[in-house]
Design a protein around this motif. Structure first.
Motif, PDB file in Angstrom:
ATOM      1  N   ALA A  59     -53.698 118.013  54.434  1.00 48.60           N
ATOM      2  CA  ALA A  59     -54.905 118.188  55.245  1.00 48.60           C
ATOM      3  C   ALA A  59     -55.738 116.910  55.298  1.00 48.60           C
ATOM      4  O   ALA A  59     -56.687 116.825  56.080  1.00 48.60           O
ATOM      5  CB  ALA A  59     -55.746 119.339  54.696  1.00 48.60           C
ATOM      6  N   ASP A  60     -55.416 115.931  54.488  1.00 45.50           N
ATOM      7  CA  ASP A  60     -56.179 114.687  54.462  1.00 45.50           C
ATOM      8  C   ASP A  60     -55.957 113.928  55.770  1.00 45.50           C
ATOM      9  O   ASP A  60     -54.820 113.653  56.157  1.00 45.50           O
ATOM     10  CB  ASP A  60     -55.727 113.827  53.277  1.00 45.50           C
ATOM     11  CG  ASP A  60     -56.687 112.672  52.996  1.00 45.50           C
ATOM     12  OD1 ASP A  60     -57.440 112.293  53.916  1.00 45.50           O
ATOM     13  OD2 ASP A  60     -56.675 112.159  51.865  1.00 45.50           O
ATOM     14  N   ARG A  61     -57.030 113.622  56.443  1.00 47.90           N
ATOM     15  CA  ARG A  61     -56.937 112.946  57.739  1.00 47.90           C
ATOM     16  C   ARG A  61     -56.853 111.426  57.608  1.00 47.90           C
ATOM     17  O   ARG A  61     -56.843 110.717  58.599  1.00 47.90           O
ATOM     18  CB  ARG A  61     -58.148 113.313  58.616  1.00 47.90           C
ATOM     19  CG  ARG A  61     -58.218 114.790  58.964  1.00 47.90           C
ATOM     20  CD  ARG A  61     -59.420 115.107  59.839  1.00 47.90           C
ATOM     21  NE  ARG A  61     -59.470 116.512  60.194  1.00 47.90           N
ATOM     22  CZ  ARG A  61     -58.839 117.038  61.244  1.00 47.90           C
ATOM     23  NH1 ARG A  61     -58.123 116.253  62.030  1.00 47.90           N
ATOM     24  NH2 ARG A  61     -58.930 118.329  61.501  1.00 47.90           N
ATOM     25  N   ARG A  62     -56.796 110.938  56.362  1.00 47.55           N
ATOM     26  CA  ARG A  62     -56.704 109.492  56.157  1.00 47.55           C
ATOM     27  C   ARG A  62     -55.279 109.148  55.737  1.00 47.55           C
ATOM     28  O   ARG A  62     -54.962 109.130  54.560  1.00 47.55           O
ATOM     29  CB  ARG A  62     -57.693 109.045  55.090  1.00 47.55           C
ATOM     30  CG  ARG A  62     -59.154 109.323  55.438  1.00 47.55           C
ATOM     31  CD  ARG A  62     -60.024 109.189  54.201  1.00 47.55           C
ATOM     32  NE  ARG A  62     -59.664 110.205  53.202  1.00 47.55           N
ATOM     33  CZ  ARG A  62     -60.236 110.303  52.004  1.00 47.55           C
ATOM     34  NH1 ARG A  62     -61.156 109.439  51.633  1.00 47.55           N
ATOM     35  NH2 ARG A  62     -59.848 111.251  51.154  1.00 47.55           N
ATOM     36  N   PRO A  63     -54.401 108.911  56.713  1.00 49.43           N
ATOM     37  CA  PRO A  63     -52.988 108.678  56.379  1.00 49.43           C
ATOM     38  C   PRO A  63     -52.806 107.381  55.590  1.00 49.43           C
ATOM     39  O   PRO A  63     -53.519 106.409  55.775  1.00 49.43           O
ATOM     40  CB  PRO A  63     -52.317 108.587  57.751  1.00 49.43           C
ATOM     41  CG  PRO A  63     -53.400 108.147  58.681  1.00 49.43           C
ATOM     42  CD  PRO A  63     -54.665 108.785  58.155  1.00 49.43           C
ATOM     43  N   THR A  64     -51.858 107.406  54.677  1.00 45.17           N
ATOM     44  CA  THR A  64     -51.498 106.224  53.919  1.00 45.17           C
ATOM     45  C   THR A  64     -50.056 105.865  54.243  1.00 45.17           C
ATOM     46  O   THR A  64     -49.326 106.634  54.880  1.00 45.17           O
ATOM     47  CB  THR A  64     -51.629 106.472  52.405  1.00 45.17           C
ATOM     48  OG1 THR A  64     -50.654 107.468  52.019  1.00 45.17           O
ATOM     49  CG2 THR A  64     -53.035 106.967  52.058  1.00 45.17           C
ATOM     50  N   LEU A  65     -49.645 104.693  53.779  1.00 41.76           N
ATOM     51  CA  LEU A  65     -48.259 104.279  53.988  1.00 41.76           C
ATOM     52  C   LEU A  65     -47.307 105.267  53.332  1.00 41.76           C
ATOM     53  O   LEU A  65     -46.268 105.630  53.905  1.00 41.76           O
ATOM     54  CB  LEU A  65     -48.058 102.874  53.422  1.00 41.76           C
ATOM     55  CG  LEU A  65     -46.706 102.214  53.675  1.00 41.76           C
ATOM     56  CD1 LEU A  65     -46.448 102.061  55.163  1.00 41.76           C
ATOM     57  CD2 LEU A  65     -46.658 100.841  53.000  1.00 41.76           C
ATOM     58  N   LEU A  66     -47.673 105.737  52.137  1.00 38.30           N
ATOM     59  CA  LEU A  66     -46.825 106.718  51.464  1.00 38.30           C
ATOM     60  C   LEU A  66     -46.764 108.020  52.245  1.00 38.30           C
ATOM     61  O   LEU A  66     -45.688 108.608  52.404  1.00 38.30           O
ATOM     62  CB  LEU A  66     -47.351 106.967  50.048  1.00 38.30           C
ATOM     63  CG  LEU A  66     -46.628 108.050  49.245  1.00 38.30           C
ATOM     64  CD1 LEU A  66     -45.160 107.695  49.059  1.00 38.30           C
ATOM     65  CD2 LEU A  66     -47.310 108.269  47.894  1.00 38.30           C
ATOM     66  N   THR A  67     -47.896 108.477  52.753  1.00 36.61           N
ATOM     67  CA  THR A  67     -47.918 109.726  53.520  1.00 36.61           C
ATOM     68  C   THR A  67     -47.009 109.624  54.731  1.00 36.61           C
ATOM     69  O   THR A  67     -46.217 110.529  55.010  1.00 36.61           O
ATOM     70  CB  THR A  67     -49.349 110.048  53.971  1.00 36.61           C
ATOM     71  OG1 THR A  67     -50.205 110.127  52.831  1.00 36.61           O
ATOM     72  CG2 THR A  67     -49.396 111.358  54.743  1.00 36.61           C
ATOM     73  N   ALA A  68     -47.126 108.519  55.459  1.00 36.70           N
ATOM     74  CA  ALA A  68     -46.284 108.336  56.645  1.00 36.70           C
ATOM     75  C   ALA A  68     -44.805 108.302  56.273  1.00 36.70           C
ATOM     76  O   ALA A  68     -43.959 108.862  56.982  1.00 36.70           O
ATOM     77  CB  ALA A  68     -46.684 107.040  57.352  1.00 36.70           C
ATOM     78  N   TRP A  69     -44.494 107.659  55.161  1.00 38.26           N
ATOM     79  CA  TRP A  69     -43.101 107.570  54.715  1.00 38.26           C
ATOM     80  C   TRP A  69     -42.568 108.954  54.350  1.00 38.26           C
ATOM     81  O   TRP A  69     -41.419 109.297  54.673  1.00 38.26           O
ATOM     82  CB  TRP A  69     -43.033 106.624  53.519  1.00 38.26           C
ATOM     83  CG  TRP A  69     -41.659 106.364  52.999  1.00 38.26           C
ATOM     84  CD1 TRP A  69     -40.757 105.462  53.464  1.00 38.26           C
ATOM     85  CD2 TRP A  69     -41.035 107.017  51.872  1.00 38.26           C
ATOM     86  NE1 TRP A  69     -39.606 105.506  52.712  1.00 38.26           N
ATOM     87  CE2 TRP A  69     -39.750 106.451  51.737  1.00 38.26           C
ATOM     88  CE3 TRP A  69     -41.449 108.012  50.991  1.00 38.26           C
ATOM     89  CZ2 TRP A  69     -38.863 106.849  50.738  1.00 38.26           C
ATOM     90  CZ3 TRP A  69     -40.571 108.429  49.999  1.00 38.26           C
ATOM     91  CH2 TRP A  69     -39.295 107.836  49.878  1.00 38.26           C
TER      92      TRP A  69
END
Length: 214
Positions: free
Chosen positions: A169-179
């Motif tokens: 639900a976190d709207r602040r994507p990180t490189l790890l999240t995208a991966w």
């Protein structure tokens, strides 16, 4: 400790041997007195080292000890220790010193992905490691690339845990999240579930697959 980690520590000791370790470190004249190096309380020292206690050379002299202790005990915080490096501009240090640190990080990462649960001291899981890498001023891209090609049950179980612990639900994507959100990760988790469906952790794999799919 596996052979790669032992070799990495030996490389660190060789790279930083020319910085003699002092028994007593100078403190900030305004807020700290001299501080004795106590190997039984490295956590307290790691917080102040390079800030109110000691110089860059003192950090370099203690770095092999701190990095060794991080993989053999849980007494240190990897983000605190590696967070010293960008403040001391470690990417401007001599090449052998940079190579020794890079070699250490690579060896820790390979060892972490090769065992479940993690058996690498203060590096409790992949997220702890990757957070420390970011604190060290580095990108996590090369480590995610290694994870992509490390295809074993331990690495897959770590992957499932990381997905299951993610706040989608976190709207602040990180490189790890995208991966983690990639289709290739979803497919990998499915294959891992098919392989390990009779194992106790198969539910973790299935849950992670469904989270990525959603």
């Amino acid at each position: 400790m596996d052979g790669d980690l032992r070799a990495a520590i030996a490389q660190l000791q060789e790279a930083f041997v020319r910085y003699p370790r002092r028994a007593v470190l100078d403190g900030c004249p305004h807020c700290r007195r001299q501080t004795r190096v106590d190997e039984h309380d490295l956590f307290s020292l790691s917080i102040s080292l390079g800030n109110t206690v000691g110089s860059r050379d003192d950090l370099k002299s203690l770095l092999p000890l701190l990095l060794d202790r991080m993989i053999t005990t849980t007494e240190l915080d990897p983000s605190i220790v590696l967070g010293k490096l960008p403040r001391e501009q470690w990417r401007t240090w001599p090449a052998p010193e940079q190579d020794a640190i890079d070699g250490y990080l690579d060896a820790v990462w390979r060892s972490l992905l090769g065992t479940y649960p993690s058996q690498v001291g203060s590096f409790l899981d992949p997220t702890t490691f990757l957070d420390a890498v970011v604190a060290g001023g580095e990108s996590v891209t090369r480590f995610l690339g290694v994870w992509d090609v490390t295809l074993n049950s331990a690495a897959d179980h770590h992957l499932a845990d990381t997905v299951n612990g993610l706040n989608f639900a976190d709207r602040r994507p990180t490189l790890l999240t995208a991966w983690l959100r990639r289709e290739t990760v979803r497919d990998r988790l499915y294959r891992a579930f098919e392989r390990d469906h009779a194992m106790p952790w198969s539910d973790d794999l299935a849950r992670a697959h469904d989270l990525v799919r959603s």
